[in-house]
Motif scaffolding. Structure first.
Motif, mmCIF file in Angstrom:
data_model
loop_
_atom_site.group_PDB
_atom_site.id
_atom_site.type_symbol
_atom_site.label_atom_id
_atom_site.label_comp_id
_atom_site.label_asym_id
_atom_site.label_seq_id
_atom_site.Cartn_x
_atom_site.Cartn_y
_atom_site.Cartn_z
ATOM 1 N N GLU A 1 -18.745 52.045 21.929
ATOM 2 C CA GLU A 1 -19.313 51.481 20.703
ATOM 3 C C GLU A 1 -20.822 51.358 20.839
ATOM 4 O O GLU A 1 -21.331 51.042 21.916
ATOM 5 C CB GLU A 1 -18.694 50.108 20.435
ATOM 6 C CG GLU A 1 -19.114 49.485 19.148
ATOM 7 C CD GLU A 1 -18.298 48.246 18.833
ATOM 8 O OE1 GLU A 1 -18.912 47.237 18.474
ATOM 9 O OE2 GLU A 1 -17.061 48.306 18.954
ATOM 10 N N HIS B 1 -8.312 40.081 16.160
ATOM 11 C CA HIS B 1 -9.666 39.762 16.617
ATOM 12 C C HIS B 1 -10.650 40.863 16.252
ATOM 13 O O HIS B 1 -11.796 40.589 15.904
ATOM 14 C CB HIS B 1 -9.681 39.512 18.127
ATOM 15 C CG HIS B 1 -9.013 38.241 18.511
ATOM 16 N ND1 HIS B 1 -9.569 37.011 18.255
ATOM 17 C CD2 HIS B 1 -7.828 37.999 19.114
ATOM 18 C CE1 HIS B 1 -8.755 36.069 18.688
ATOM 19 N NE2 HIS B 1 -7.693 36.644 19.206
ATOM 20 N N SER B 2 -10.235 42.114 16.307
ATOM 21 C CA SER B 2 -11.120 43.220 15.946
ATOM 22 C C SER B 2 -11.453 43.211 14.463
ATOM 23 O O SER B 2 -12.517 43.680 14.055
ATOM 24 C CB SER B 2 -10.477 44.551 16.317
ATOM 25 O OG SER B 2 -10.270 44.609 17.697
ATOM 26 N N ALA C 1 -10.254 46.964 9.766
ATOM 27 C CA ALA C 1 -9.147 46.927 10.727
ATOM 28 C C ALA C 1 -7.986 46.083 10.224
ATOM 29 O O ALA C 1 -6.846 46.287 10.629
ATOM 30 C CB ALA C 1 -9.638 46.383 12.066
ATOM 31 N N ASN D 1 -14.793 44.312 12.278
ATOM 32 C CA ASN D 1 -14.707 45.371 11.267
ATOM 33 C C ASN D 1 -13.566 45.009 10.328
ATOM 34 O O ASN D 1 -12.395 45.136 10.683
ATOM 35 C CB ASN D 1 -14.466 46.729 11.923
ATOM 36 C CG ASN D 1 -14.468 47.860 10.930
ATOM 37 O OD1 ASN D 1 -14.548 47.648 9.718
ATOM 38 N ND2 ASN D 1 -14.388 49.082 11.423
ATOM 39 N N THR E 1 -12.622 52.964 24.949
ATOM 40 C CA THR E 1 -13.434 52.669 23.764
ATOM 41 C C THR E 1 -14.904 52.833 24.106
ATOM 42 O O THR E 1 -15.321 52.609 25.237
ATOM 43 C CB THR E 1 -13.215 51.229 23.239
ATOM 44 O OG1 THR E 1 -13.659 50.322 24.237
ATOM 45 C CG2 THR E 1 -11.777 50.991 22.896
ATOM 46 N N SER F 1 -12.226 54.747 19.571
ATOM 47 C CA SER F 1 -11.217 54.362 20.556
ATOM 48 C C SER F 1 -10.215 55.506 20.676
ATOM 49 O O SER F 1 -9.889 56.165 19.690
ATOM 50 C CB SER F 1 -10.509 53.063 20.175
ATOM 51 O OG SER F 1 -9.676 53.260 19.065
ATOM 52 N N LEU G 1 -10.908 49.292 16.878
ATOM 53 C CA LEU G 1 -9.580 48.785 17.191
ATOM 54 C C LEU G 1 -8.985 48.149 15.942
ATOM 55 O O LEU G 1 -9.679 47.937 14.950
ATOM 56 C CB LEU G 1 -9.650 47.774 18.330
ATOM 57 C CG LEU G 1 -10.256 48.300 19.632
ATOM 58 C CD1 LEU G 1 -10.338 47.191 20.659
ATOM 59 C CD2 LEU G 1 -9.470 49.478 20.168
ATOM 60 N N TYR G 2 -7.691 47.790 15.985
ATOM 61 C CA TYR G 2 -7.078 47.249 14.771
ATOM 62 C C TYR G 2 -6.123 46.107 15.088
ATOM 63 O O TYR G 2 -4.984 46.096 14.687
ATOM 64 C CB TYR G 2 -6.380 48.331 13.949
ATOM 65 C CG TYR G 2 -5.447 49.224 14.710
ATOM 66 C CD1 TYR G 2 -4.108 48.901 14.839
ATOM 67 C CD2 TYR G 2 -5.914 50.378 15.298
ATOM 68 C CE1 TYR G 2 -3.248 49.725 15.539
ATOM 69 C CE2 TYR G 2 -5.061 51.206 16.000
ATOM 70 C CZ TYR G 2 -3.728 50.874 16.112
ATOM 71 O OH TYR G 2 -2.882 51.693 16.809
ATOM 72 N N ASP H 1 -16.766 42.507 22.979
ATOM 73 C CA ASP H 1 -17.154 42.743 21.590
ATOM 74 C C ASP H 1 -17.090 44.211 21.188
ATOM 75 O O ASP H 1 -17.720 44.627 20.238
ATOM 76 C CB ASP H 1 -18.549 42.184 21.298
ATOM 77 C CG ASP H 1 -18.506 40.759 20.797
ATOM 78 O OD1 ASP H 1 -17.387 40.264 20.549
ATOM 79 O OD2 ASP H 1 -19.571 40.152 20.650
ATOM 80 N N CYS H 2 -16.355 45.009 21.904
ATOM 81 C CA CYS H 2 -16.170 46.422 21.579
ATOM 82 C C CYS H 2 -14.884 46.525 20.781
ATOM 83 O O CYS H 2 -13.810 46.708 21.347
ATOM 84 C CB CYS H 2 -16.106 47.247 22.863
ATOM 85 S SG CYS H 2 -16.147 49.017 22.584
ATOM 86 N N GLY H 3 -14.963 46.365 19.471
ATOM 87 C CA GLY H 3 -13.739 46.317 18.700
ATOM 88 C C GLY H 3 -13.811 46.932 17.327
ATOM 89 O O GLY H 3 -12.879 46.818 16.555
#
Length: 185
Positions: A181, A12-13, A20, A17, A179, A169, A8-9, A3-5
């Motif tokens: 978060e 799923h990320s 993204a 957010n 990454t 990231s 990111l882009y 779940d560290c996203g």
């Protein structure tokens, strides 16, 4: 990625957010299914799709397609007929400059337990921002439920947590991404 996203882009990320989604160039669809501990009662199912809108601009005898926003739709279902949670989201993300993208999403939440005889239906929103000063570095932040939505019934008041995430990231090498978060709810 645990779940560290938020910084990111990928598709799923973008569910963590919404900003993204502005960097997703082509239409995409993603499906996911998971059963924790091999129990169907703990099944998690999701589908996510995105579509990037483009406008065509003519210059010097040629035309080029310029992206001007991405629509993202997301649906998840967790549980079975006795207890379930559902989340549906529709969002829009826009790259406001070469280094900044923003996004906003409308979220519908449902939870219910058939044996206890209750259901909760709530509507809230999510807001996201991404800043990418270099091609290797991305900084992201998002807030889910900034409206402090809660559901009141005769038995209980259910509060949907306000979820704030901020992350960074950094692409060290082509195959290596670091990454970090922080999440507060």
């Amino acid at each position: 990625m645990g779940d560290c996203g938020v910084a990111l882009y990928d598709l799923h990320s973008a569910t963590l957010n919404i900003a993204a989604a502005a960097r997703i160039g082509e239409p995409q669809i993603a499906l996911a299914y998971r059963q924790d501990f091999m129990l169907s009662e703990l099944a998690y199912k999701s589908i996510t799709g995105s579509y990037t809108f483009r406008r065509h601009r003519a210059s010097g005898g040629s035309t080029s397609a310029i992206p001007y926003g991405t629509l993202l739709a997301h649906y998840t279902h967790y549980g079975n007929s006795n207890y379930q949670e559902q989340h549906a989201s529709l969002g829009y993300a826009l790259g406001v400059s070469r280094m900044i993208s923003i996004g906003i999403g409308l979220d519908y939440l449902h939870s219910g337990a058939s044996l206890a005889g209750y259901t909760h239906n709530m509507v809230t929103c999510s807001i996201g921002l991404q800043f990418y000063p270099t091609s290797e570095l991305t900084i992201g932040a998002s807030v889910f439920n900034p409206l402090f939505v809660k559901a009141n019934t005769s038995l209980v008041t259910t509060r949907v947590p306000v979820d704030f995430r901020i992350g960074v990231s950094y692409r060290i090498l082509k195959p290596l991404l670091a990454t970090i978060e922080v999440e507060k709810n």
